[in-house]
Write a protein that holds these residues in place. Sequence first.
Motif, short mmCIF file in Angstrom:
data_model
loop_
_atom_site.label_atom_id
_atom_site.label_comp_id
_atom_site.label_asym_id
_atom_site.label_seq_id
_atom_site.Cartn_x
_atom_site.Cartn_y
_atom_site.Cartn_z
N GLU A 213 0.75 -1.23 -0.15
CA GLU A 213 -0.13 -0.27 0.06
C GLU A 213 0.92 1.05 -0.13
N GLN A 216 2.13 2.03 -3.32
CA GLN A 216 0.93 2.44 -4.32
C GLN A 216 0.69 3.77 -4.14
N LYS A 217 1.40 4.56 -3.21
CA LYS A 217 1.11 6.10 -2.95
C LYS A 217 1.34 6.87 -4.23
N LYS A 218 0.30 7.81 -4.23
CA LYS A 218 0.31 8.90 -5.47
C LYS A 218 1.44 9.93 -5.02
N LYS A 285 -8.06 8.00 4.35
CA LYS A 285 -8.01 7.84 2.71
C LYS A 285 -7.02 8.83 1.89
N SER A 288 -3.10 8.17 3.25
CA SER A 288 -2.65 6.67 2.86
C SER A 288 -2.24 6.83 1.52
N GLU A 289 -2.97 7.72 0.77
CA GLU A 289 -2.78 7.79 -0.63
C GLU A 289 -1.66 8.80 -0.85
N SER A 290 -1.10 9.56 -0.17
CA SER A 290 -0.24 10.63 -0.35
C SER A 290 1.17 10.35 0.25
#
Length: 397
Positions: A213, A216-218, A285, A288-290
Motif C-alpha cells: 500500500e 502504491q502511494k500517489k 484515505k 494513505s494515498e499521499s
Amino acid sequence: MKKIKVGLLVGEFFSNSLPFANGKGGYGMLARNIIAEYVPNEEIEVDAIIGINNTDELIEHWVDDTKKVLFLPTEGTSLVKRAIRKFTGFKSRKIREIVDRYDIFLSIEFQSIARHVMEYASKKQKLILWIQDPRPESDWKELDTMSIKQGGVRPDKASAELLNDLYRHKRLIAVSQGKCLVPKARDLYRFPVDFSAAYLPNPVQIPEMTEEEIKQKKNNIVALARIDSVKRPWMIGEVARKLPQYEFFFLGQCHEKRIDDIMKPYYELKNCHFLGHVENEAKAKILSESKLLINTSIHEAVPVSFLEALSYGMRIVSSRNPDNITSDFGYYTGQVNGDGWDKIDLFVAGIQKLMEDENWLSESLKARAYIQSNHTIEGCRQKLREIILNATVEQGC
C-alpha cells in the motif's frame, strides 16, 4: 475502592455540543480524544475543567455520555466584588469546595483556567504539567517578524510565579513529548536550571498499512493544518503554482477573513484541493494515498500532524524541525522568518528531492517504525496512568 479523581485543566474541549464556545484546537482534541477517552479506568476518573460560566452555579456537561466537562461558577464581576478580591484575597468558598474534590490536576500547558484552579488548590494537591507548546520570548521574536501579528498569551509573570511555587514545594510534575520543548518551558516559566520533564509520547492512532500500500502511494502532497496566518498557507499555494505536476490537498478550515482573501487566487489552481476540516475515513484515505506532508508554519511545537503523517509512511517538508523529526524523515528547509514569500524555492527543492528519492520506500517504512516505537496510544496511556498513580501515592491519596 475509591477512585483517584483527576481534574483535567484545559481551555477547550473538542465538541460542538458545549454550552459555551471553547474552541476546537489541538489541545481540545488531545483532551477529548486521548486523555478523557483512554486514561480513565477502574482506578482513575477524569473530569475536564475548561472554563468559567456567568452564573453562581457549577455547570456540568456530558460529551459522548461518558466525558464530564465542567464550567466553574463565577466569582462575580461587579466592581465591588472585584475590589474585595483584590484587596482581601477573597476566594469563593463554592469554587474551593469544587477544587477540593480532586486528588490531582493535569494541565495541558498552563492556560488561564489552570492558573485559576491552582490558585484554589490545597497544599497537598499536585499538578501534572504536560508541556505542549511553551512560547518564550525567543519564539515571539520569530512570530513578530510576520506582517500579520499573532495573538496568544505572551510570557506571564504571575503564571511563572505560581508554577515556581509549586515546583519549590514539590507539587509540580512536568512531562513533555518533545525534548526541544523543555528548555523553552524553563525559559518561559523561569524555572531554575535543574528543571526537567519526563518524556510522555504524544499518542497517535497508527493505521494498518502494508508495504504494498505504501508502494502504491500517489504523488500527492498534504497540508494538514488550519488555514490561518501562523501556518502561512499562501506559501503552499505558491509552491503548488510552481509544481503543477503534483496535487495539493489542504485539510483544514480558514478562520481568518483576511487569510481567506489572500488565498483566493490559489482556490482557482487546478492542482489545489481545499477540503476544509476532514476526519475519520475521508482523512485516512487521503493520508494513505499521499507521499508528502508540507508545513510552512512560522511556529510549531511537536505537531501531531507530523506524527500522523509519519504513521502513514509520509515524509515531511517543513521549516520547523522539532527534535530533528523533519531532517530525519524528510527535508528541513531551515528556519524561515517573516511572511516567507522569498523562500518558496526552498520548499520546491525539498519536494523535488523527496519525490525523486530512490530510497523512498525504505525511508517511509523507517518513518512508520519510528511512530510505532515511540508514539503509540497504549504507550501514552500506560505512562500517564503510571504518573498519576505514583503522584497520588506520594501525596497519600
